[in-house]
Enzyme design. Structure first.
Site, PDB file in Angstrom:
ATOM      1  CG  LEU A  36     -10.526  -7.554  -7.166  1.00 46.97           C
ATOM      2  CD1 LEU A  36     -11.128  -6.813  -8.369  1.00 46.97           C
ATOM      3  CD2 LEU A  36     -10.087  -6.566  -6.096  1.00 46.97           C
ATOM      4  CG  HIS A  37     -12.970 -10.261  -0.998  1.00 49.82           C
ATOM      5  ND1 HIS A  37     -13.638  -9.179  -0.444  1.00 49.82           N
ATOM      6  CD2 HIS A  37     -11.711 -10.204  -0.499  1.00 49.82           C
ATOM      7  CE1 HIS A  37     -12.832  -8.547   0.379  1.00 49.82           C
ATOM      8  NE2 HIS A  37     -11.645  -9.129   0.353  1.00 49.82           N
ATOM      9  CG  HIS A  40     -11.643  -6.171  -2.885  1.00 53.85           C
ATOM     10  ND1 HIS A  40     -11.299  -7.499  -2.789  1.00 53.85           N
ATOM     11  CD2 HIS A  40     -10.684  -5.491  -2.224  1.00 53.85           C
ATOM     12  CE1 HIS A  40     -10.168  -7.619  -2.101  1.00 53.85           C
ATOM     13  NE2 HIS A  40      -9.777  -6.411  -1.743  1.00 53.85           N
ATOM     14  CD  GLN A  64       0.280  -2.509   1.601  1.00 51.64           C
ATOM     15  OE1 GLN A  64       0.157  -1.556   0.856  1.00 51.64           O
ATOM     16  NE2 GLN A  64      -0.773  -3.119   2.148  1.00 51.64           N
ATOM     17  CB  VAL A 177     -18.478  -6.998   2.767  1.00 53.29           C
ATOM     18  CG1 VAL A 177     -19.350  -8.071   2.119  1.00 53.29           C
ATOM     19  CG2 VAL A 177     -18.853  -5.613   2.237  1.00 53.29           C
ATOM     20  CG  MET A 185     -16.326 -11.466   2.584  1.00 47.94           C
ATOM     21  SD  MET A 185     -17.112 -11.154   1.009  1.00 47.94           S
ATOM     22  CE  MET A 185     -18.638 -12.047   1.286  1.00 47.94           C
ATOM     23  CB  SER A 186      -9.745 -11.310   4.434  1.00 50.14           C
ATOM     24  OG  SER A 186      -8.344 -11.269   4.226  1.00 50.14           O
TER      25      SER A 186
HETATM   26  P1  AMP Z   1      -6.893  -5.121   0.127  1.00 45.03           P
HETATM   27  O1  AMP Z   1      -7.042  -5.623  -1.280  1.00 45.03           O
HETATM   28  O2  AMP Z   1      -6.974  -6.201   1.168  1.00 45.03           O
HETATM   29  O3  AMP Z   1      -5.740  -4.182   0.306  1.00 45.03           O
HETATM   30  O4  AMP Z   1      -8.189  -4.246   0.397  1.00 45.03           O
HETATM   31  C1  AMP Z   1      -8.523  -3.194  -0.476  1.00 45.03           C
HETATM   32  C2  AMP Z   1      -9.639  -2.409   0.147  1.00 45.03           C
HETATM   33  O5  AMP Z   1     -10.766  -3.252   0.361  1.00 45.03           O
HETATM   34  C3  AMP Z   1      -9.274  -1.808   1.508  1.00 45.03           C
HETATM   35  O6  AMP Z   1      -9.839  -0.497   1.606  1.00 45.03           O
HETATM   36  C4  AMP Z   1      -9.923  -2.764   2.467  1.00 45.03           C
HETATM   37  O7  AMP Z   1     -10.251  -2.179   3.702  1.00 45.03           O
HETATM   38  C5  AMP Z   1     -11.170  -3.135   1.699  1.00 45.03           C
HETATM   39  N1  AMP Z   1     -11.725  -4.402   2.176  1.00 45.03           N
HETATM   40  C6  AMP Z   1     -11.084  -5.598   2.261  1.00 45.03           C
HETATM   41  N2  AMP Z   1     -11.907  -6.523   2.788  1.00 45.03           N
HETATM   42  C7  AMP Z   1     -13.082  -5.897   3.052  1.00 45.03           C
HETATM   43  C8  AMP Z   1     -14.326  -6.303   3.625  1.00 45.03           C
HETATM   44  N3  AMP Z   1     -14.530  -7.550   4.032  1.00 45.03           N
HETATM   45  N4  AMP Z   1     -15.309  -5.375   3.735  1.00 45.03           N
HETATM   46  C9  AMP Z   1     -15.112  -4.095   3.330  1.00 45.03           C
HETATM   47  N5  AMP Z   1     -13.960  -3.658   2.797  1.00 45.03           N
HETATM   48  C10 AMP Z   1     -12.960  -4.539   2.661  1.00 45.03           C
END
Ligand code: AMP
Length: 295
Positions: A36-37, A40, A64, A177, A185-186
């Protein structure tokens, strides 16, 4: 800060959501894969605006990921994720065998929304996403679910899934974000070396270049796309696509087309071996790079 309780089974998660509704609380759902960042955490805050009871799911969903993708090495640290969560009642963190028990075989098929952008580059990906999120919707029951616009195509597909399957879920999209310099962010940013971290700015810079041209009145699809592509090429090791498409149907514009008042410009590329995505909705979103030179 009150930490959430962690549940591991669909039955326990469903019971917690049922109990919240029985108390008169709205249920909010934030599906994630963990690591988580701040992106999230912003979704969690948004869920709190809509719901008294928030459940965050943390599940790295095998269906996926393609065979050559990063399922095995995707970052997993449940304890540190749970410690980051504030205002969350329940974390649902199932094992793969709980979400895909022996004998399961049902999948949610996705239609034309998966035909472009990431769809052709990640065969089966959106079917896996649609399947796991449908399971999460079924477990949570009537709720408000929050997803990031970072995964713009995923959000469009999940809205469609909720509508088409008559699921009692309000799907909400939340803006991307970004880091202070514009990088979206990722969880996958953790894979980047310092040098790659610099090169990763080519995505947001590309989107920004097109956003500035759009702000100045440019509407030709090919011109907007090429502005982004030029920047992305500076940093990317390889490019899956730089595409400008209808913001709802996700059908790409021909180069000569006028994109009109609103269009999504989306990028997927590799920086080293790390696949990153980013997008901007021209005519709707702010410039992805803060302080980028105006017109
Ligand atoms: P993930 O854990 O990568 O599957 O992401 C979980 C949720 O967080 C998804 O709905 C993503 O679109 C969202 N998310 C991931 N990165 C961001 C970001 N930088 N800004 C907004 N939402 C995000």
């Amino acid at each position: 800060m009150a930490h959430p309780i962690v549940v591991k089974t669909p039955d326990a998660a469903r019971a917690a959501c049922d109990a919240a509704r029985a108390r008169g609380e709205r249920v909010g759902l934030v599906p994630t894969m963990g690591a988580l960042h701040e992106g999230h955490l912003a979704l969690v805050k948004e869920a709190r605006r809509h719901a008294g009871f928030v459940m965050v799911s943390i599940f790295v969903n095998p269906t996926q990921f393609g065979p050559n993708e990063d399922f095995g090495r995707y970052p997993r640290d449940l304890a540190s994720d749970v410690a980051k969560l504030d205002g969350v009642s329940v974390v649902f963190a199932p094992e793969v065998s709980a979400m895909y028990p022996a004998g399961e075989e049902t999948r949610v098929h996705v239609g034309a929304l998966a035909a472009h952008l990431c769809g052709p580059h990640r065969p089966g990906h959106f079917e896996g996403v649609a399947t796991v999120v449908t399971k999460l919707f079924a477990i949570a029951g009537a709720c408000t679910a929050v997803f990031g616009k970072k995964d713009y195509q995923q959000l469009a597909i999940l809205r469609r899934v909720a509508t088409d399957l008559f699921l009692p879920v309000d799907v909400i999209g939340f803006p991307i974000v970004r880091e202070a310099d514009g990088l979206a962010m990722s969880s996958r940013n953790a894979y980047l070396s310092p040098e790659e971290r610099g090169k990763a700015l080519s995505l947001s810079r590309g989107l920004s270049a097109a956003a500035r041209a759009f702000g100045g009145g440019e509407r030709r699809a090919g011109t907007l796309r090429d502005l982004a592509l030029g920047e992305v090429q500076r940093g990317a090791t390889s490019i899956d696509y730089v595409t400008i498409a209808d913001a709802d149907a996700l059908v790409p514009f021909d180069d000569g087309a006028d994109v009109g008042p609103r269009a999504v410009l989306a990028v997927a590329c590799r920086i080293g071996t790390t696949r990153l995505i980013d997008n901007v909705v021209l005519g709707e979103d702010e410039d992805p790079v803060p302080g980028a030179p105006g017109e």
